[in-house]
Design a protein around this motif. Structure first.
Motif, PDB file in Angstrom:
ATOM      1  N   TYR A 123       0.837  -1.202   0.000  1.00 48.21           N
ATOM      2  CA  TYR A 123       0.000   0.000   0.000  1.00 48.21           C
ATOM      3  C   TYR A 123       0.875   1.256   0.000  1.00 48.21           C
ATOM      4  N   GLN A 173      -7.904  -2.897   0.881  1.00 49.65           N
ATOM      5  CA  GLN A 173      -8.748  -4.094   0.846  1.00 49.65           C
ATOM      6  C   GLN A 173      -8.534  -4.867  -0.459  1.00 49.65           C
ATOM      7  N   GLN A 213       0.524   3.628  -3.375  1.00 50.59           N
ATOM      8  CA  GLN A 213      -0.596   4.562  -3.199  1.00 50.59           C
ATOM      9  C   GLN A 213      -0.555   5.779  -4.123  1.00 50.59           C
ATOM     10  N   GLN A 237      -6.985   1.540  -9.301  1.00 51.64           N
ATOM     11  CA  GLN A 237      -7.555   2.822  -9.713  1.00 51.64           C
ATOM     12  C   GLN A 237      -9.059   2.839  -9.467  1.00 51.64           C
ATOM     13  N   GLU A 238      -9.527   3.962  -9.027  1.00 50.71           N
ATOM     14  CA  GLU A 238     -10.962   4.191  -8.839  1.00 50.71           C
ATOM     15  C   GLU A 238     -11.628   3.132  -7.963  1.00 50.71           C
ATOM     16  N   VAL A 239     -10.921   2.723  -6.917  1.00 49.00           N
ATOM     17  CA  VAL A 239     -11.520   1.823  -5.928  1.00 49.00           C
ATOM     18  C   VAL A 239     -11.575   2.563  -4.599  1.00 49.00           C
ATOM     19  N   GLU A 240     -12.586   2.253  -3.814  1.00 51.68           N
ATOM     20  CA  GLU A 240     -12.754   2.946  -2.538  1.00 51.68           C
ATOM     21  C   GLU A 240     -11.677   2.599  -1.531  1.00 51.68           C
ATOM     22  N   ASP A 241     -11.313   1.325  -1.488  1.00 52.15           N
ATOM     23  CA  ASP A 241     -10.381   0.869  -0.461  1.00 52.15           C
ATOM     24  C   ASP A 241      -9.248   0.049  -1.088  1.00 52.15           C
TER      25      ASP A 241
END
Length: 175
Positions: free
Chosen positions: A111, A131, A115, A124-128
């Motif tokens: 991460y 996870q 990041q 890309q374009e993921v909330e978490d």
């Protein structure tokens, strides 16, 4: 002089495969190839674009062709994409045609290293993103372990130190 065996670096995104691979190739006077870069060069587009246009399946098909071809070369250090092990064909080619080194890292370290990287389509374009990395690790880590000749954690060492350790481990592998 004996023929140089191929060295294939596998592991998750952000494990340091490309950085360590370049150092390793230099130490061993071998050619370095990054399968993702090779895919981009041949497609004339970056991986994010390939994912957008062809989807992950389209990208994985390209990756299979490239890995099949690259693993047939002699005397290369190959850095693979993190998902290359998803294909049984890729796993078979990698394990049959060279020394497979699994560069292991923690999700937290991944991460930190990824990041700010905009060239990681799965993040890309993921909330978490953390996870997503954990979910990928659950699926992929057993596949990395399945074909690895050597497993090496990459969290705390510099690329140069890691490359030197790999050379020593390969020497020990062959007595």
């Amino acid at each position: 002089m004996a023929e140089k065996r191929n060295i294939f670096l596998i592991g998750p995104m952000g494990a340091g495969k490309s950085t360590i691979g370049r150092q390793l190739a230099q130490l061993l006077s071998m050619d370095f190839v990054d399968s993702d870069n090779e895919i981009e060069q041949r497609a004339g587009a970056d991986i994010s674009w390939i994912f957008d246009v062809e989807g992950e399946d389209g990208f994985r098909k390209r990756e299979e062709r490239i890995i099949n071809e690259l693993t047939q070369r002699q005397g290369i250090v190959l850095s693979t994409g993190g998902g290359a092990v998803l294909s049984k064909e890729n796993r078979n080619h990698l394990s049959a045609r060279g020394i497979v080194i699994y560069l292991e890292t923690t999700v937290e370290k991944q991460y930190q290293r990824t990041q700010r990287d905009k060239k990681r389509p799965l993040l890309q374009e993921v909330e978490d993103p953390r996870q997503v990395l954990e979910d990928l690790a659950k699926i992929r880590n057993p596949l990395y372990e399945e074909i690895a000749d050597i497993t090496l954690p990459t969290d705390e060492q510099s690329a140069k130190v890691m490359a030197t350790q790999i050379v020593d481990l390969i020497d020990n592998l062959h007595g």
